[in-house]
Design a protein around this motif. Sequence first.
Motif, PDB file in Angstrom:
ATOM      1  N   ASP A   3     150.205  23.983  -3.172  1.00 58.19           N
ATOM      2  CA  ASP A   3     150.630  24.935  -4.066  1.00 58.19           C
ATOM      3  C   ASP A   3     149.561  25.966  -4.178  1.00 58.19           C
ATOM      4  OD1 ASP A   3     150.223  25.938  -7.374  1.00 58.19           O
ATOM      5  OD2 ASP A   3     152.367  25.774  -6.785  1.00 58.19           O
TER       6      ASP A   3
ATOM      7  N   HIS B  36     142.578  27.844  -7.266  1.00 60.01           N
ATOM      8  CA  HIS B  36     142.139  27.309  -8.520  1.00 60.01           C
ATOM      9  C   HIS B  36     140.959  26.340  -7.886  1.00 60.01           C
ATOM     10  CE1 HIS B  36     141.300  25.704 -12.543  1.00 60.01           C
ATOM     11  NE2 HIS B  36     141.469  24.523 -11.982  1.00 60.01           N
ATOM     12  N   SER B  37     141.176  25.530  -7.055  1.00 61.32           N
ATOM     13  CA  SER B  37     140.303  24.427  -6.592  1.00 61.32           C
ATOM     14  C   SER B  37     139.123  24.928  -5.684  1.00 61.32           C
ATOM     15  CB  SER B  37     141.162  23.198  -5.580  1.00 61.32           C
ATOM     16  OG  SER B  37     141.860  22.770  -6.234  1.00 61.32           O
TER      17      SER B  37
ATOM     18  N   GLN C 119     148.479  28.537  -6.387  1.00 61.96           N
ATOM     19  CA  GLN C 119     147.754  28.541  -7.518  1.00 61.96           C
ATOM     20  C   GLN C 119     146.791  27.468  -7.287  1.00 61.96           C
ATOM     21  OE1 GLN C 119     148.148  31.546  -8.892  1.00 61.96           O
ATOM     22  NE2 GLN C 119     147.333  30.675 -10.284  1.00 61.96           N
ATOM     23  N   ASP C 120     147.079  26.170  -7.010  1.00 62.09           N
ATOM     24  CA  ASP C 120     146.266  25.206  -6.897  1.00 62.09           C
ATOM     25  C   ASP C 120     145.118  25.494  -5.890  1.00 62.09           C
ATOM     26  OD1 ASP C 120     147.349  23.522  -8.918  1.00 62.09           O
ATOM     27  OD2 ASP C 120     148.294  22.095  -7.651  1.00 62.09           O
ATOM     28  N   ARG C 121     145.587  26.007  -4.892  1.00 62.60           N
ATOM     29  CA  ARG C 121     144.691  26.226  -3.717  1.00 62.60           C
ATOM     30  C   ARG C 121     143.403  27.326  -4.198  1.00 62.60           C
ATOM     31  NH1 ARG C 121     147.933  28.926   0.967  1.00 62.60           N
ATOM     32  NH2 ARG C 121     145.953  29.762   1.432  1.00 62.60           N
TER      33      ARG C 121
ATOM     34  N   LYS D 102     145.474  22.227  -0.164  1.00 64.19           N
ATOM     35  CA  LYS D 102     146.382  22.362  -1.218  1.00 64.19           C
ATOM     36  C   LYS D 102     147.583  23.003  -0.889  1.00 64.19           C
ATOM     37  CE  LYS D 102     143.732  20.695  -4.579  1.00 64.19           C
ATOM     38  NZ  LYS D 102     143.747  19.364  -5.459  1.00 64.19           N
TER      39      LYS D 102
ATOM     40  N   GLU E 250     139.119  22.910   0.285  1.00 62.10           N
ATOM     41  CA  GLU E 250     140.131  22.950  -0.798  1.00 62.10           C
ATOM     42  C   GLU E 250     141.169  23.907  -0.744  1.00 62.10           C
ATOM     43  OE1 GLU E 250     140.480  20.428  -2.909  1.00 62.10           O
ATOM     44  OE2 GLU E 250     138.608  19.442  -2.630  1.00 62.10           O
TER      45      GLU E 250
END
Length: 184
Positions: A92, A98-99, A94-96, A90, A86
């Motif tokens: 982004d 966060h996931s 932040q998304d990386r 990802k 994950e």
Amino acid sequence: MHGITTGSAASGPVTNPSQRPGHQFLGSRRPAFTREAPGRGNLLYTQALQLARQHDQEAAARTAFEICCKAHPDHTKAWVSWAQFEKRVKKDQQDRFHSCRQVLQQGLSINRTSAALIQAWGLMELQKGNVVAAVLLLERSVQFEPRNRPVLKWRAVQLAQQALLDRRRRTSALTAQIKAQLTL
């Protein structure tokens, strides 16, 4: 589902680790799947890894990791690999993180004493720059598995530990100053 199944017709899917014979829920440092069904858990894990290595199979890889972790929730290597996947796929920043954090937390909700999951989360927090969380998690990992101690000697971890120690000293000094002002 790309040839991945979650259980046989005779036994049905296993949804709860305590349903498997011989499972010692969180009582052992060694994941139960290695004592019970190494072939099945490792096969699903290998399939998920193979899909994760293919750049055009992101959704299939994610599904394979989900199936593997649902069928074998105590397979901590699968949780760690899924989290790393994950973080890698990802776009982004932040998304990386966060996931990645979500997967690790989900794995830890089932494997509360997994030193591998705690260490992976600590290293992810270190990469993100959250030194307090990183140090606390990495030290906690060593409490559960003393063989993880070498990670505490890594330069980046030692710098994070020093930053945390400096922060604690400043907080203590500031607290002492505030108490002194209040007593005047």
